[in-house]
Design an enzyme around this catalytic site. Structure first.
Site, PDB file in Angstrom:
ATOM      1  N   HIS A 196       0.840  -1.189   0.000  1.00 46.61           N
ATOM      2  CA  HIS A 196       0.000   0.000   0.000  1.00 46.61           C
ATOM      3  C   HIS A 196       0.885   1.252   0.000  1.00 46.61           C
ATOM      4  O   HIS A 196       2.100   1.161   0.193  1.00 46.61           O
ATOM      5  CB  HIS A 196      -0.944   0.012   1.205  1.00 46.61           C
TER       6      HIS A 196
HETATM    7  P1  TYD Z   1      -1.619  -2.714   7.492  1.00 49.84           P
HETATM    8  O1  TYD Z   1      -1.150  -1.313   7.603  1.00 49.84           O
HETATM    9  O2  TYD Z   1      -2.360  -3.111   6.245  1.00 49.84           O
HETATM   10  O3  TYD Z   1      -0.417  -3.737   7.692  1.00 49.84           O
HETATM   11  P2  TYD Z   1       0.990  -3.901   6.915  1.00 49.84           P
HETATM   12  O4  TYD Z   1       1.181  -2.743   6.036  1.00 49.84           O
HETATM   13  O5  TYD Z   1       1.974  -3.951   7.986  1.00 49.84           O
HETATM   14  O6  TYD Z   1       0.954  -5.189   6.186  1.00 49.84           O
HETATM   15  O7  TYD Z   1      -2.515  -3.046   8.767  1.00 49.84           O
HETATM   16  C1  TYD Z   1      -3.017  -4.347   9.021  1.00 49.84           C
HETATM   17  C2  TYD Z   1      -4.253  -4.216   9.907  1.00 49.84           C
HETATM   18  O8  TYD Z   1      -3.931  -3.645  11.162  1.00 49.84           O
HETATM   19  C3  TYD Z   1      -5.333  -3.352   9.287  1.00 49.84           C
HETATM   20  O9  TYD Z   1      -6.584  -3.986   9.523  1.00 49.84           O
HETATM   21  C4  TYD Z   1      -5.285  -2.062  10.063  1.00 49.84           C
HETATM   22  C5  TYD Z   1      -4.702  -2.464  11.394  1.00 49.84           C
HETATM   23  N1  TYD Z   1      -3.834  -1.424  11.967  1.00 49.84           N
HETATM   24  C6  TYD Z   1      -4.289  -0.660  13.025  1.00 49.84           C
HETATM   25  O10 TYD Z   1      -5.423  -0.827  13.506  1.00 49.84           O
HETATM   26  N2  TYD Z   1      -3.463   0.305  13.538  1.00 49.84           N
HETATM   27  C7  TYD Z   1      -2.201   0.527  13.036  1.00 49.84           C
HETATM   28  O11 TYD Z   1      -1.470   1.417  13.549  1.00 49.84           O
HETATM   29  C8  TYD Z   1      -1.752  -0.267  11.920  1.00 49.84           C
HETATM   30  C9  TYD Z   1      -0.389  -0.065  11.313  1.00 49.84           C
HETATM   31  C10 TYD Z   1      -2.602  -1.226  11.423  1.00 49.84           C
END
Ligand code: TYD
Length: 136
Positions: A52
């Site tokens: 992303h």
């Molecule tokens: P995401 O940012 O997509 O993870 P990565 O980029 O590390 O693979 O986040 C995964 C899930 O966690 C998503 O459902 C949102 C949640 N999340 C939070 O609730 N708070 C946060 O600070 C982060 C980074 C993620």
């Protein structure tokens, strides 16, 4: 934003026979005040994270333990950065697509972030990210 702005930050390292210490001050070692800290751990072999871009969020990504690769993409260029030192951070500006892959066993990925968690700040679709770049 260009991936040329996404550079490795050498963090202070206080070497000590009792164990090393690294510290980070928001606005000093990194160009933003820290509003949020999160970390990835227990990443199974072969799993990928990220996938992303963020509209406004800036981050510093650190392999505090183990190693992994960060693939950065600004819509024009891609580069892969290998992180494997607790005292080096990768600064990732806003509007950069990132993928985290090739995690070693027991890797811990620490992320310092410039903003609280805001789902509205994400581009989770690559085509949507590319089209947003064209409209800025
Ligand atoms: P995401 O940012 O997509 O993870 P990565 O980029 O590390 O693979 O986040 C995964 C899930 O966690 C998503 O459902 C949102 C949640 N999340 C939070 O609730 N708070 C946060 O600070 C982060 C980074 C993620």
């Amino acid at each position: 934003m260009s991936i040329s702005k996404c550079t490795i930050v050498d963090l202070p390292k206080i070497a000590d026979p009792r164990g090393n210490l690294t510290f980070i001050e928001g606005g000093n070692h990194i160009p933003f005040p820290i509003q949020r800290v999160y970390y990835l751990y227990d990443v199974p072999g072969g799993a990928d994270r990220g996938g992303h871009a963020h509209k406004k969020l800036q981050q510093l990504i650190i392999a505090v333990s183990g190693s992994f690769d960060v693939v950065l993409d600004d819509g024009h260029e891609r580069k892969k950065v290998h992180l494997n030192r607790s005292y080096k951070g990768l600064y990732v500006s806003e509007m950069i697509w990132r993928e985290l892959e090739n995690f070693s066993s027991a890797a811990v990925c620490l992320v310092l972030a410039s903003r609280p968690y805001e789902e509205d700040d994400y581009y989770r679709n690559y085509a949507e990210f590319i089209s947003a770049l064209g409209s800025t």
